[in-house]
Design a protein around this motif. Structure first.
Motif, mmCIF file in Angstrom:
data_model
loop_
_atom_site.group_PDB
_atom_site.id
_atom_site.type_symbol
_atom_site.label_atom_id
_atom_site.label_comp_id
_atom_site.label_asym_id
_atom_site.label_seq_id
_atom_site.Cartn_x
_atom_site.Cartn_y
_atom_site.Cartn_z
ATOM 1 N N CYS A 1 0.815 -1.203 0.000
ATOM 2 C CA CYS A 1 0.000 0.000 0.000
ATOM 3 C C CYS A 1 0.858 1.266 0.000
ATOM 4 C CB CYS A 1 -0.929 0.003 1.209
ATOM 5 S SG CYS A 1 -2.041 -1.414 1.253
ATOM 6 N N GLU B 1 0.478 -0.413 -5.472
ATOM 7 C CA GLU B 1 -0.894 -0.067 -5.861
ATOM 8 C C GLU B 1 -0.974 0.538 -7.258
ATOM 9 O OE1 GLU B 1 -3.537 1.188 -2.204
ATOM 10 O OE2 GLU B 1 -1.625 2.245 -2.176
ATOM 11 N N LEU C 1 -7.320 -5.794 -8.808
ATOM 12 C CA LEU C 1 -7.524 -5.038 -7.575
ATOM 13 C C LEU C 1 -8.111 -3.673 -7.908
ATOM 14 C CD1 LEU C 1 -7.036 -4.250 -4.584
ATOM 15 C CD2 LEU C 1 -4.749 -3.564 -5.270
ATOM 16 N N SER D 1 -9.030 -0.112 -6.067
ATOM 17 C CA SER D 1 -8.851 0.662 -4.845
ATOM 18 C C SER D 1 -9.653 1.950 -4.934
ATOM 19 C CB SER D 1 -7.366 0.980 -4.636
ATOM 20 O OG SER D 1 -7.202 1.882 -3.567
ATOM 21 N N SER E 1 -9.960 5.174 -3.108
ATOM 22 C CA SER E 1 -9.170 5.864 -2.084
ATOM 23 C C SER E 1 -9.409 7.368 -2.131
ATOM 24 C CB SER E 1 -7.676 5.553 -2.265
ATOM 25 O OG SER E 1 -7.432 4.177 -2.196
ATOM 26 N N TYR F 1 -10.984 -0.891 -0.273
ATOM 27 C CA TYR F 1 -10.383 -1.724 -1.305
ATOM 28 C C TYR F 1 -11.392 -2.801 -1.671
ATOM 29 C CZ TYR F 1 -5.709 0.139 -0.155
ATOM 30 O OH TYR F 1 -4.622 0.941 0.053
#
Length: 467
Positions: free
Chosen positions: A38, A54, A62, A64, A66, A97
């Motif tokens: 991360c 990331e 994945l 994310s 954020s 996430y």
């Protein structure tokens, strides 16, 4: 010209036979295997495992979310520390996430935390909640409590196509952070559906275990050294038992240098590695009498939860089958009477076996496990053995692993819009209405009126643990 070919053939056969034990099992390869570094743009290698940055092109599926998050790098790298602890992602507002799940079932979720030296944030001021799907796994978690890298290890049942990890600051003046995340599909035999619920009155089946959320509290290698992620097929850490051993009187440590014989349908290397099964503490009868002694381990726990206690056994001490009988106790209650190691391992020495027990820790501050002689123990033999212990906290009736709060309440705790002004206003109005009602009732009572009353309903539905 035949001699060289015959020699090569013999060498090939010898090498093939010598490698059979090593090839008798397949290396665990999880379907879902997310390792996230991360706050980092670059990948990091830890114990031959690649944690993906990331922003790396290798981040795969994945996703994310954020918003309000900031990547932070350590001003001064930690000495002899993993590179994943040199970066973190900081969240100043709720963020999450999302991980695509291809293999539904139990997943291992590990969250890595380490405070950083940063000019942007005082990590000791961090205070936040963490949700994994519908479970509260951390509540009011504080960065000030972290001295060395901390790994929180969970086993979460996933029945949907996504696993969501949400970070929520405890209040607008605080923030959340995480250094690394692991989401790995677990072997199907890691968490069974049924265990034995042990109380002072009875032992009964506890069903639905696999769908409970579990937090690993202790993972102990009895009589052996620390086992690191590098030496465990599921990348777990097992610590020595010395800190938890109540007394070693009457027992001795044992190391086995031979091969651990795993059997189909029994304990596997994924359940527990060789490095745990090849050490043990044992009680031995050295004369015609059976020693009247138990070995006991004591573990501090948090009350208000049930706990899964997994005890690992492997007879690496007996000289022959049919000699090892002993009793197993949890919290002083007899959990397994006259355990016959030969019978439960198909009459094979150095073959592992484990037993799962559920205990109610509502009124507990410590949890104990013990082994000792039984009425069937034999003189001049081993009369007690233990190789490893795991203790896992189970989610409570609120679906939480950290406090009597539910995920929905935590999600709604973050201020939205002018809700910071609205709450005090609503509270003041409710208070005035309450005072008004009390005054009116007093006035009516003084005028001679009487009232009937009805009991408030108490049968509010509540999710409870299946057992």
């Amino acid at each position: 010209m035949e001699f060289p070919y015959r020699t090569y053939l013999i060498l090939f056969l010898v090498l093939s036979l010598s490698t059979l034990p090593a090839l008798s099992y397949t290396v665990f390869s999880p379907v879902d295997n997310y390792l996230v570094d991360c706050g980092s743009d670059d990948d990091s290698t830890v114990d031959n495992r690649r944690f993906v940055g990331e922003e790396s092109s290798n981040s795969g599926s994945l996703v994310s979310h954020s918003d309000g998050s900031i990547p932070v790098r350590n001003n001064n790298s930690f000495v002899n520390s993993s590179p994943i602890y040199d970066t973190a992602r900081v969240f100043t507002r709720p963020s999450k996430y999302e991980f695509e799940i291809r293999d539904k079932g139990t997943h291992m979720v590990r969250l890595h935390f380490q405070t950083l030296n940063s000019s942007k944030f005082d990590f000791f001021n961090a205070q936040f909640h963490v949700l994994v799907n519908d479970h509260v796994v951390l509540s009011n978690f504080s960065g000030g409590n972290i001295v060395i890298p901390r790994v929180n290890d969970y086993l979460i049942w996933v029945s949907s196509e996504k696993l969501v990890i949400t970070f929520i600051p405890a209040k607008p003046s605080k923030f959340a952070f995480v250094n690394a995340i692991e989401v790995i599909s677990a072997p199907k035999d890691l968490v069974p559906n049924t265990a034995q619920l042990v109380t002072s009155e009875k032992i009964v089946n506890f069903d639905g275990l696999e769908k409970q959320a579990l937090e690993v509290v202790y993972r102990v290698n009895v009589a052996g050294p620390k086992v690191t992620q590098f030496n465990d097929t599921l990348w777990r850490t097992w610590v020595p038992d010395n800190e938890y051993l109540e007394s070693s009187f009457g027992s001795k440590s044992l190391y086995f240098g031979g091969r651990i014989k795993y059997q189909k349908g029994g304990a596997s290397r994924e359940v527990c590695p060789d490095n745990v099964y090849n050490t043990a503490r044992v009680i031995q009868s050295t004369n015609d009498s059976i020693p009247n002694v138990n070995i006991t381990w004591t573990f501090p726990v948090v009350g208000g939860y049930k706990y899964l206690v997994r005890m690992h056994f492997c007879d690496i001490a007996s000289i022959s089958i049919g000699l090892l009988y002993f009793n197993v106790y949890v919290n002083g209650n007899l959990a397994y009477k006259d355990l016959d190691m030969s019978s439960v391992t198909n009459y094979m020495l150095a073959s592992p076996f484990y037993a799962d027990f559920v205990v109610d820790g509502d009124d507990l501050s410590v949890l104990t496990v013990s082994v000792g002689p039984s009425n069937k123990s034999l003189a001049h033999t081993i009369v007690g053995i233990l190789n490893g212990v795991e203790i896992m906290k189970m989610n409570n009736s609120m679906g939480s692993l950290d406090g009597m709060v539910c995920a929905d309440w935590v999600s709604r705790s973050w201020p939205r819009g002018n809700v910071g002004v609205l709450f005090p206003l609503v509270f003041a109005v409710c208070l005035l209405l309450g005072i008004s009602m009390v005054v009116q009732r007093k006035l009516i009572w003084n005028e001679g009126y009487s009232f009937g009353w009805s009991k408030l309903p108490v049968d509010v539905s509540e999710t409870s643990v299946k057992h």
